[in-house]
Design an enzyme around this catalytic site. Structure first.
Site, short mmCIF file in Angstrom:
data_model
loop_
_atom_site.label_atom_id
_atom_site.label_comp_id
_atom_site.label_asym_id
_atom_site.label_seq_id
_atom_site.Cartn_x
_atom_site.Cartn_y
_atom_site.Cartn_z
N TYR A 91 0.97 -1.08 0.24
CA TYR A 91 -0.06 0.05 0.14
C TYR A 91 0.91 1.29 -0.07
O TYR A 91 0.73 2.25 -0.59
CB TYR A 91 -0.91 -0.01 1.40
CG TYR A 91 -2.01 -0.95 1.16
CD1 TYR A 91 -3.27 -0.90 0.47
CD2 TYR A 91 -1.76 -2.26 1.75
CE1 TYR A 91 -4.25 -2.06 0.47
CE2 TYR A 91 -2.48 -3.23 1.67
CZ TYR A 91 -3.76 -3.00 0.92
OH TYR A 91 -4.81 -4.11 0.77
N ASN B 256 -12.73 0.19 -5.54
CA ASN B 256 -12.44 -0.17 -6.86
C ASN B 256 -13.72 -0.92 -7.36
O ASN B 256 -14.11 -1.88 -7.01
CB ASN B 256 -11.28 -0.93 -7.14
CG ASN B 256 -10.80 -1.21 -8.32
OD1 ASN B 256 -11.44 -0.68 -9.27
ND2 ASN B 256 -10.04 -2.24 -8.41
N CYS C 292 -6.37 -4.37 -8.04
CA CYS C 292 -6.11 -4.28 -6.60
C CYS C 292 -5.57 -5.22 -5.70
O CYS C 292 -5.22 -5.09 -4.59
CB CYS C 292 -7.32 -3.28 -6.14
SG CYS C 292 -8.82 -4.31 -6.28
N HIS C 293 -5.83 -6.46 -6.40
CA HIS C 293 -5.48 -7.71 -5.49
C HIS C 293 -4.10 -7.86 -5.43
O HIS C 293 -3.34 -8.67 -4.57
CB HIS C 293 -6.02 -8.95 -6.13
CG HIS C 293 -5.73 -9.08 -7.64
ND1 HIS C 293 -6.28 -8.33 -8.60
CD2 HIS C 293 -4.82 -9.71 -8.11
CE1 HIS C 293 -5.58 -8.96 -9.71
NE2 HIS C 293 -4.79 -9.81 -9.42
N GLU D 236 -2.11 -15.87 -10.65
CA GLU D 236 -1.08 -15.02 -11.46
C GLU D 236 0.40 -15.53 -10.99
O GLU D 236 1.62 -15.04 -11.57
CB GLU D 236 -1.08 -13.69 -11.07
CG GLU D 236 -2.21 -12.82 -11.57
CD GLU D 236 -2.36 -11.37 -11.36
OE1 GLU D 236 -1.37 -11.08 -11.03
OE2 GLU D 236 -3.28 -10.78 -11.48
#
Length: 174
Positions: free
Chosen positions: A102, A125, A133-134, A160
């Protein structure tokens, strides 16, 4: 405003767009009606059904575990403050399979002391996955919060290849 649903490997997504671009997208749900119901309430009563084939294909590919660059799709920034837009644009630049804290996103956005405010923006979001945002985690590497729940955040990170790629087949609700 238009809306569409698309089936991906782990459920159904809904998304809505305006002339300016993508306005909102949901995380996967059990069916198309549940996905539509998860869109912001101000959209569905006025939206007409439509299709955006390129975005539908990109979402299918993403949930099949393929790297996708969503930056090619325009976004509708209406309703976001200038600060929020800056934070979301910075978040959109985080590469597939990587994370930032963050605090890192706050610095990237030009507000190095605003880590907590970054978290608040990311919690609102409207386009998760498209604005990833993950990929924003706590300073120590722990996933932290996520509007869709920690399970979805961990699933997306695994998908991912960030957390145990072998576990990516396990997604919330199955």
């Amino acid at each position: 405003m238009k809306l569409a649903t698309v089936e991906v490997s782990c459920g159904w997504l809904a998304f809505a767009w305006s002339r300016q671009g993508l306005y909102a997208v949901t995380l996967p749900h059990a069916g198309p009606d549940a996905a539509k119901a998860a869109l912001p309430a101000d959209i569905t009563p006025l939206a007409a059904e439509g299709s955006w084939p390129a975005l539908e294909d990109a979402l299918r590919c993403y949930f099949a575990g393929e790297p996708v660059a969503f930056s090619a799709f325009p976004l509708d920034w209406s309703g976001y403050s200038p600060f929020a837009r800056t934070v979301l644009e910075a978040t959109g630049r985080i590469p597939y399979g990587t994370t930032l804290s963050y605090g890192d996103v706050a610095s990237l956005a030009g507000y190095p002391r605003a880590a907590r405010a970054v978290g608040n923006v990311l919690g609102k979001n409207r386009t998760p996955v498209v604005i990833p945002c993950h990929r924003v985690v706590r300073a120590g590497g722990e996933p932290g919060g996520f509007t869709g729940g920690r399970e979805w955040k961990e699933y997306l990170l695994r998908l991912e290849g960030y957390i145990s790629p072998a576990a990516a087949g396990n997604f919330p609700g199955k």
